[in-house]
Design an enzyme around this catalytic site. Structure first.
Site, PDB file in Angstrom:
ATOM      1  N   GLY A  45       4.929  64.152  63.890  1.00  0.00           N
ATOM      2  CA  GLY A  45       3.752  63.282  63.969  1.00  0.00           C
ATOM      3  C   GLY A  45       2.499  64.030  64.379  1.00  0.00           C
ATOM      4  O   GLY A  45       1.421  63.820  63.813  1.00  0.00           O
ATOM      5  N   CYS A  46       2.627  64.911  65.344  1.00  0.00           N
ATOM      6  CA  CYS A  46       1.471  65.661  65.834  1.00  0.00           C
ATOM      7  C   CYS A  46       0.957  66.633  64.768  1.00  0.00           C
ATOM      8  O   CYS A  46      -0.242  66.859  64.649  1.00  0.00           O
ATOM      9  CB  CYS A  46       1.812  66.389  67.124  1.00  0.00           C
ATOM     10  SG  CYS A  46       2.210  65.237  68.469  1.00  0.00           S
TER      11      CYS A  46
END
Length: 156
Positions: A45-46
């Site tokens: 996600g990051c």
């Protein structure tokens, strides 16, 4: 847990950067700034969120916005992240979580139905005087940059 609200002055910070320097909020005075907080470099996600900001950084810059990413990762991990993903904006390290806490981006959150303590994925838009224009908490990594741009009246 205190949360920032539009109109408030953003808490000051001075943190180490991925390139071995330091960056402070006062260094960005006179510029509009998007400060986005993410839990951990090199996680799916990051990485999605960072690459979204990278791919659209020039558009934000055309509208006068600088972009800064903040996480509790050590500088060495951030440097690897910058190199691996060819990130073009500063990443700063808040290992002590003082800035994250001051911004309300560290504390209790829901994770898969459990209450845990950790980094709350958040984004703050600051004006040229360092006042909060936008404070968004618990944002989703995917699609967040497009949503933020739309809110700011920026076409990507």
């Amino acid at each position: 847990m205190p949360r920032l609200e539009p109109g408030q002055p953003a808490p000051a910070w001075n943190l180490p950067t991925a390139d071995g320097g330091r960056l402070s909020l006062s260094d960005l005075a006179g510029r509009k700034v998007v400060v986005y907080v993410y839990p951990a470099a090199m996680t799916p996600g990051c990485t999605t969120q960072a690459c979204d900001f990278r791919d659209n950084e020039a558009v934000f810059a055309q509208h006068g916005y600088a972009v800064v990413g903040v996480s509790p990762d050590p500088v060495e991990k951030l440097a690897t992240f910058v190199e691996k993903e060819s990130l073009t904006f500063p990443l700063v390290s808040d290992e002590g979580k003082e800035m994250l806490t001051a911004y309300g981006a560290y504390g209790e959150k829901q994770n898969y139905g459990r209450t845990v303590v950790g980094v709350i994925r958040s984004t703050f838009v600051l004006d040229e005087e360092g006042k909060v224009e936008v404070a968004k908490y618990n944002v989703r990594a995917k699609g967040h940059v497009a949503s933020l741009a739309k809110q700011l009246g920026i076409s990507l």
